[in-house]
Design a protein around this motif. Structure first.
Motif: not given
Lengths: 306, 767, 160
Positions: A187, A271-272, A275, A278-279, A302, B624, B626-627, B629, B750-751, B754
């Motif tokens: 990332l 947190d990343m 992710v 997992r990916r 990403t 995204d 999950d991220t 971004r 992201l926050r 969530e």
């Protein structure tokens, strides 16, 4: 740019280089790509009275592959050379992924993978895969050569197990084990070609229909690249599915020790990590020939690249 | 044979060959025999009294030719706002105290750069550290230390605008928003670091080659600092590698180079490092903007109150203009029946902010457009529709300071809606994707004479020769935007010549006609273009006389310059080649060449600008989940720049603006801690790269601007403003996250996700 | 102690005595007078100083000149063959409006050359990745990418 003054030597043999480094009593630095060393010399982060250029030593510029012993990468092999190597392309796809996402074209044309390792930067993109691959480093000094598992090399940010009179001469990467898949994911912190906020290298071994041994290595989330041992253990013997990978990601994240810096906060990095793990596992499992139930396909820039 | 037109066509830039081949010389590419290299000793502290400076060790270093401090320089303060001398608050080298990290304290000249840099470390400054003020509230707090002795309370400039009945407007409002926005400091990040090379003649007169966008301003201010007459300083602008507002002032290194060149009798060059540029170069003003705005339930604007605090940093720089412009622009774009603005320019111990592309507009419109988007969501009116209801139209007046000339804002909105398939996409986009709109207006030149020039705002000299060649002399400064090309297009077109017939001599104060205020406020094409047309009108007058005489033309006919000929209109056979006509004039004048001087100064056009650009932009993003971004996948943009004189150049300006706007939205911010800039390199100050940029569809909309040369108005700055609000709205559309500060980081998104994982998904219909 | 190094730059041979801490960028600009190669950051982050060294695009600001001894360097000044014969990349940059302030241009052109030699018909994504090490603040890269596409088409049509 204004560089401090130093002497420069371009030896033709490893022995000469080692002798030069040893003779300088810690005030000499090996030098290959220079992409990291020169800015650090300029800013005073690193001091050196002597630079020993490794690029004129033919052995250090070679990439070799042997099905029995695997890949050997000389210390002056540039990142771009690795990308051009058919052996690397064919047999080490995760390394190709990692190196191709490292910095920019020019930096890859100059910088070496050995330099990337020796900087001891926790966010070095080529390192997690090398650790997941159980690479060894050949370190040469007047006392002779020793082989160190790369996992034991990193001691802290910018700190390594390299002795002052030692030179990293080769990186040994074992041959691809059967039924395994490796993957890399990063990332970038802000822009697309930025330094990693988090990166990860993973291995999944297939054992029948389940995951055998697994390795998970995380970069930029601790003082050194970290193995997520608990997450690895959770995978061993498990049937892969989306829910399991979620859990493994969280577990891996809980094993990280990130810091806040300009590029990302510690909390975000943690947190990343989940992710990316997992990916990357989805990609590695696929490469190992293992199906992952209910998994979303890996993301693009990403996520893990295929 | 008829020639191709020079206007409205994609003429390649006149400087492109030089730049493509590496022939183009920028200031740092220049060197002179015997040249010395300079370097600045800068303050490591944000606020400190200078007890003493010991330069003896530096002077003793072999190769060092001189070390100077403020004690050596005439004690003259300078600043661009010459109109209000009390705003001129800067010395070339700090006097008595330093006010920001990077404030220049001493300067060295040495035989080479390495020696100069080595000498810097040998200069000992004895500082007494003072408490630093790094945020607006601390700086304005009662009893806060004064950053400048003369300025109690640290507020150096205020500006008020009031019109309409604000209280009544808010009383009538069905819907009122009251939001606070925080805008970050960002860097111009021009690729060419500033450089100055000075040479003195035997009488101490100075020639200064410098990377500037305002040669005339540098000339005047440098002369005042050195105690020279204005015309004893010659400023030459070589090629400039981008400015974006960051190179429009006299700077410390200009003064030091010139002073040292006089002192030592040798040329002296100073070139900034990237670190110096990012830490101590100018920057876009960080601002806190509180905006209260009232609407009817149908989405009609009733009133707006905008209170803005600008963190100006240690010096005023162009801050007074910023303080004015945010307020002016806050009243633009839409019809606000009542408006109240209070602007406060606050001194802090941060590095000084200055002018930057779209000066004041990115902040003003991030707020205005953000609130418009929030209102649209709350009132249930489509964002484009609510804008159409309130859009400005041609002829609109803003009481007290502006009258809108040409204005195709409505057309721009309609056009971007069409290009982006707005209505369908807004409804049907799949979760995780979003589409948003942002709009802008900007000035085409400034009417206010803050520099207090005694010359016309712009001037052009046209010299027509008997060989058919024409010279154009102007002080206009092309810093990369392409004005050298466009000005030659204007001249060639108006005289019916080919571009190759025209040679430009620009931006050398000793050769160019006085005056020109330089490149800022998107003024060059408009103002210098008009000055050229004033000159060509006089040239044509002379040429038409001789043609009239030659053909004994009937008094009912008129004349034209076209296709290289001077001819009777509608009578192509009654024509004289341009050069021959010039020769005839020259002969009649007994050898005196045909030279005309034209000028342009905006008069009776309000307080702000002769005319304004307008535009609308739509951003599409993918988030995204999950991220967090954000990836911008497409930008659609419609711009009313009047008539585009060089459509390719206009497009290039718009595309460059999008990059800067995208960086402002997502990746750029000077990270500050206690007055220190923590990310002082391109490694950590991230401007978007080629991989970050989306495809851009760009169109020009609207008709010619009657006041503009061949109908042109601005194109280089306005489009920097809409990108961030458009992206912010698209991010909201994708995620429900509302950004009221920039940049929008992945973590913020992201926050939000969530706690609101499916926010806004219910606003869409399934396709 | 100065080292005497040999460089071939744009086909011309040079022998220069230099201190080991001087960069290739400094030697090109200051000793050889080849100021076409720019200096934008000095830290390897902007790409304005990009040159070809032995066929690869490198950052001249992070290359020690002494370590380039014996090398073959190509700079922006070596792209055209005389005034009238510009390189197709240069022509495409000019015609396509890919140049504004021009400070990134020499590095961009060299990066484009490196890319097109390795990938004569790159996709748009490959072009963008190939330019990741070259910052531009004026153009938004749109016309630079398009110019490289145009140059690629022309160079494939006219090999050599």
């Amino acid at each position: 740019m204004s560089l401090p003054h130093f002497e420069y030597f371009a030896p033709r043999t490893i022995e000469e280089a080692v002798a030069l480094l040893a003779g300088a009593g810690g005030r000499a630095r090996p030098f290959a790509g220079g992409t990291d060393l020169l800015p650090r010399l300029q800013s005073g982060l690193v001091r050196a009275e002597t630079l020993v250029d490794l690029k004129r030593i033919p052995e250090l510029c070679a990439i070799g592959f042997d099905p029995a012993s695997g890949l050997t990468i000389g210390a002056a092999v540039r990142l771009a050379d690795l990308l051009d190597s058919p052996d690397v392309q064919r047999r080490y796809p995760a390394m190709t992924d990692a190196v191709s996402q490292t910095a920019t074209v020019q930096i890859r044309n100059m910088g070496t993978i050995a330099g990337n390792v020796c900087n001891g930067s926790p966010c070095a993109d080529s390192v997690p895969v090398l650790i997941a691959r159980l690479a060894h480093l050949a370190l040469m000094s007047p006392r002779g050569e020793r082989l160190l598992p790369i996992g034991d090399f990193f001691k802290g940010p910018g700190e390594t197990a390299l002795e002052p009179d030692e030179l990293l001469v080769r990186i040994h990467v074992p041959p691809p084990p059967p039924y395994t898949g490796f993957a890399f994911a990063k990332l970038p912190a802000r822009t697309a070609s930025d330094i990693s906020a988090v990166n990860v290298g993973v291995m999944v071994a297939r054992q029948g229909g389940v995951c055998g041994e697994a390795r998970i290595v995380l970069g930029a989330v601790g003082p050194v690249p970290l193995r997520a041992h608990q997450a690895e253990l959770r995978l061993a013997g498990a049937t892969l599915g989306a829910r399991l990978l979620e859990e493994v990601g969280r577990l891996a994240a809980s094993e990280t020790r990130p810091i806040d810096d300009l590029r990302a906060s510690a909390a975000y990095r943690r947190d990343m990590a989940a992710v990316l793990v997992r990916r990357a596992l989805v990609v590695a499992a696929t490469r190992a020939g293992l199906a992952v139930a209910d998994a979303a396909p890996a993301g693009d820039a990403t996520g893990a690249s295929e | 044979m008829s020639q191709k037109p020079c206007i409205g066509v994609n003429v390649p830039r006149v400087d492109a060959w030089d730049k493509a081949t590496g022939t183009a010389q920028y200031t740092d590419d220049l060197s002179l025999p015997g040249m010395l290299h300079g370097a600045l000793k800068r303050s490591p502290l944000p606020h400190a009294r200078i007890r003493a400076i010991d330069t003896s060790r530096a002077r003793a270093l072999p190769g060092v030719k001189a070390v100077i401090t403020s004690a050596d320089l005439p004690r003259v303060r300078y600043g661009n706002w010459r109109f209000s001398p009390n705003t001129q608050d800067e010395y070339a080298l700090a006097v008595d105290k330093v006010r920001f990290v990077g404030d220049p304290v001493a300067a060295v000249a040495a035989v080479d750069r390495d020696t100069a840099i080595e000498a810097l470390d040998l200069i000992q400054v004895d500082f007494e550290e003072l408490p630093g003020l790094f945020d607006l509230d601390a700086a304005m707090a009662e009893g806060a230390p004064r950053i400048h002795e003369e300025t109690a309370g640290n507020v150096s400039v205020t500006r008020e605008i009031d019109y309409g009945d604000l209280a009544a407007g808010f009383a009538r409002a069905d819907y009122v928003r009251d939001d606070v926005y925080l805008m970050p400091p960002v860097s111009h990040a021009y690729l060419e670091p500033c450089s100055s090379l000075a040479q003195a003649d035997s009488l101490g007169r100075i020639t200064l080659w410098t990377s500037t966008q305002t040669p005339y301003i540098v000339q005047c201010l440098l002369a005042s600092v050195l105690g020279l007459r204005e015309n004893e300083v010659r400023v030459i602008k070589p090629y400039v590698g981008g400015g974006f507002g960051g190179k429009m002032e006299l700077r410390s290194w200009d003064v030091c180079a010139a002073f040292l060149a006089r002192l030592l009798g040798k040329p002296v060059k100073f070139t900034q490092t990237r670190d110096e540029e990012i830490c101590a170069g100018r920057r876009r003003h960080p601002m806190r903007l509180r905006s209260r705005v009232g609407f009817t339930k149908d989405g009609l604007l009733l009133a707006k109150e905008l209170i803005v605090h600008l963190d100006g940093g240690a010096y005023n720089s162009m801050g007074p203009t910023a303080t004015f412009l945010v307020g002016n622009l806050g009243a633009m774009l839409y019809r606000y029946p009542a408006y109240r603005y209070r602007g406060f320019h606050v001194y802090t111990n941060n590095p000084p902010a200055g002018a930057m592309r779209g000066f004041g507009a990115p902040q003003a419109f991030f707020v205005a457009e953000g609130q418009m988007n929030e209102a649209s969501a709350d009132l249930g009116i489509d964002p484009i529709d609510i804008r159409l209801k309130n859009a400005m139209h041609p002829g609109d007046k803003i009481r007290g300071f502006a009258t809108i000339g040409s204005c195709a804002f409505t057309e721009c909105l309609e056009r971007v809606a069409e290009m982006s398939e707005w209505r369908r996409q807004r409804r049907e986009m799949r979760p995780g994707r979003g589409i948003g709109v942002g709009c802008y207006s900007f000035v085409t030149g400034g009417n206010f004479n803050w520099f207090d020039t005694k010359y016309p705002f712009s001037a052009a000299e046209v010299r027509a020769y008997a060989d058919g060649a024409v010279h154009l002399l102007t002080m206009a400064a092309d810093i990369g935007q392409g004005s050298d090309t466009v000005l030659q297009q204007i001249l060639a077109e108006d005289l019916g010549l080919r571009l190759a017939d025209v040679t430009l001599y620009a931006a050398d104060t000793s050769l160019s006609p006085k005056g020109d205020l330089g490149t800022w406020a998107s003024r060059v094409t408009f103002m210098v273009g008009n000055a050229i047309l004033d000159a060509t009108r006089q040239i044509k007058e002379e040429l038409f006389k001789v043609v009239a005489l030659k053909f004994d033309t009937n008094v009912v006919h008129s004349f034209e310059c076209k296709d290289g000929m001077v001819r009777v209109k509608g009578r192509p056979e009654k024509a004289v080649p341009f050069g021959e006509a010039v020769a005839m004039v020259q002969s009649l004048r007994r050898g005196e060449p045909l030279i005309a001087r034209g000028s342009y100064t905006p008069r009776d056009m309000g307080l702000v600008a002769p005319t304004y650009s307008f535009g609308a932009q739509v951003a599409e993003v993918e988030v995204d989940r999950d991220t967090g971004r954000v990836r911008v996948t497409r930008i659609h943009t419609a711009h009313d720049c009047g008539r585009p004189l060089n459509p390719q150049a206009v497009e290039g300006q718009v595309e460059g603006c999008v990059q800067m706007g995208l960086g402002y939205a997502l990746t750029e911010e000077l990270v500050m801690r206690q007055g220190r800039t923590l990310n002082a390199s391109f490694l950590d100050y991230k401007i978007p790269g080629a991989l970050d940029m989306p495809g851009i569809d760009s169109v020009c909309v609207g008709g010619p601007e009657p006041k503009g040369p061949f109908g042109a108005k601005e194109s280089g700055e306005g489009p920097v403003s809409p990108t961030a609000p458009a992206i912010a709205e698209a991010v909201w559309h994708a995620t429900g996250y509302r950004a009221r500060r920039l940049p929008i980081t992945a973590e913020q998104v992201l926050r939000h996700l969530e706690t609101n994982p499916t926010a806004n998904d219910d606003r869409r219909v399934k396709p | 102690m100065p080292h005497v190094i040999r460089l071939q730059v744009n086909g011309d041979r040079y022998e220069v005595a230099i201190e080991p801490w001087r960069t290739l960028n400094e030697v090109l600009r200051e000793d050889l007078g080849l100021t076409g190669t720019k200096h934008g950051c000095g830290q390897g982050d902007c790409g304005a100083c990009t040159v070809l060294l032995d066929g690869r695009s490198v950052l001249s600001c992070l290359t020690l000149a002494v370590s380039a001894d014996g090398g073959d360097v190509r700079t922006v000044e070596g792209l055209a063959q005389g005034r009238e014969r510009l390189h197709p990349i240069q022509e495409a940059f000019i015609a396509g409006g890919a140049i504004q302030c021009g400070y990134c241009t020499p590095g961009m052109e060299i990066s484009a050359l490196h890319l097109l030699r390795r990938r004569p018909r790159p996709t748009e994504a490959e072009i963008r990745a190939g330019l990741a090490g070259n910052l531009c603040r004026c153009t938004g890269y749109a016309k630079i990418v398009a110019a490289i596409q145009a140059a690629s088409a022309r160079m494939s049509d006219e090999p050599g």
